[in-house]
Motif scaffolding. Structure first.
Motif, PDB file in Angstrom:
ATOM      1  N   ASP A  20       0.840  -1.190   0.000  1.00 30.74           N
ATOM      2  CA  ASP A  20       0.000   0.000   0.000  1.00 30.74           C
ATOM      3  C   ASP A  20       0.874   1.238   0.000  1.00 30.74           C
ATOM      4  N   VAL A  21       0.307   2.360  -0.403  1.00 24.93           N
ATOM      5  CA  VAL A  21       0.988   3.642  -0.288  1.00 24.93           C
ATOM      6  C   VAL A  21       0.895   4.071   1.173  1.00 24.93           C
ATOM      7  N   THR A  22       2.004   4.539   1.737  1.00 23.71           N
ATOM      8  CA  THR A  22       2.041   4.984   3.124  1.00 23.71           C
ATOM      9  C   THR A  22       2.276   6.491   3.152  1.00 23.71           C
ATOM     10  N   PHE A  23       1.502   7.196   3.981  1.00 21.83           N
ATOM     11  CA  PHE A  23       1.611   8.644   4.130  1.00 21.83           C
ATOM     12  C   PHE A  23       2.180   8.962   5.502  1.00 21.83           C
ATOM     13  N   GLU A  24       3.078   9.950   5.540  1.00 18.78           N
ATOM     14  CA  GLU A  24       3.712  10.385   6.786  1.00 18.78           C
ATOM     15  C   GLU A  24       3.819  11.902   6.766  1.00 18.78           C
ATOM     16  N   ALA A  25       4.057  12.488   7.930  1.00 19.26           N
ATOM     17  CA  ALA A  25       4.290  13.930   8.022  1.00 19.26           C
ATOM     18  C   ALA A  25       5.158  14.206   9.236  1.00 19.26           C
ATOM     19  N   GLU A  26       5.950  15.267   9.130  1.00 20.71           N
ATOM     20  CA  GLU A  26       6.757  15.697  10.271  1.00 20.71           C
ATOM     21  C   GLU A  26       6.754  17.216  10.325  1.00 20.71           C
ATOM     22  N   ALA A  34       3.726  12.555  12.591  1.00 17.32           N
ATOM     23  CA  ALA A  34       2.427  11.885  12.537  1.00 17.32           C
ATOM     24  C   ALA A  34       2.645  10.381  12.476  1.00 17.32           C
ATOM     25  N   GLN A  35       1.664   9.646  12.951  1.00 11.95           N
ATOM     26  CA  GLN A  35       1.684   8.184  12.847  1.00 11.95           C
ATOM     27  C   GLN A  35       1.538   7.814  11.366  1.00 11.95           C
TER      28      GLN A  35
END
Length: 73
Positions: A20-26, A34-35
């Motif tokens: 799957d595509v995984t999304f993150e943020a900092e 972000a989780q």
């Protein structure tokens, strides 16, 4: 003298079917992250919540996917 036969095969790149595509943020202002999630909206909500608590408004968003090259048939 030897002869060579060259054959060109077209290829394409596609997302790996088992991932799957995984999304993150900092946060750009502190070490908050972000989780990671497969749901981009969930990561966006976490960023907005962080902004509400800290008034930090800049984030680096990361989208990770795995790809594979296959023959274009």
């Amino acid at each position: 003298m030897s002869r060579s036969v060259l054959r060109y095969v077209r290829h394409r790149i596609t997302q790996h079917p088992d991932t799957d595509v995984t999304f993150e943020a900092e946060c750009l202002h502190c070490k908050w992250q972000a989780q990671p999630s497969t749901d981009t909206a969930a990561v966006d909500v976490e960023c907005m919540s962080h902004t509400g608590r800290s008034n930090h408004r800049g984030f680096r968003r990361i989208c990770t996917s795995f790809a594979m090259v296959v023959r274009d048939e």
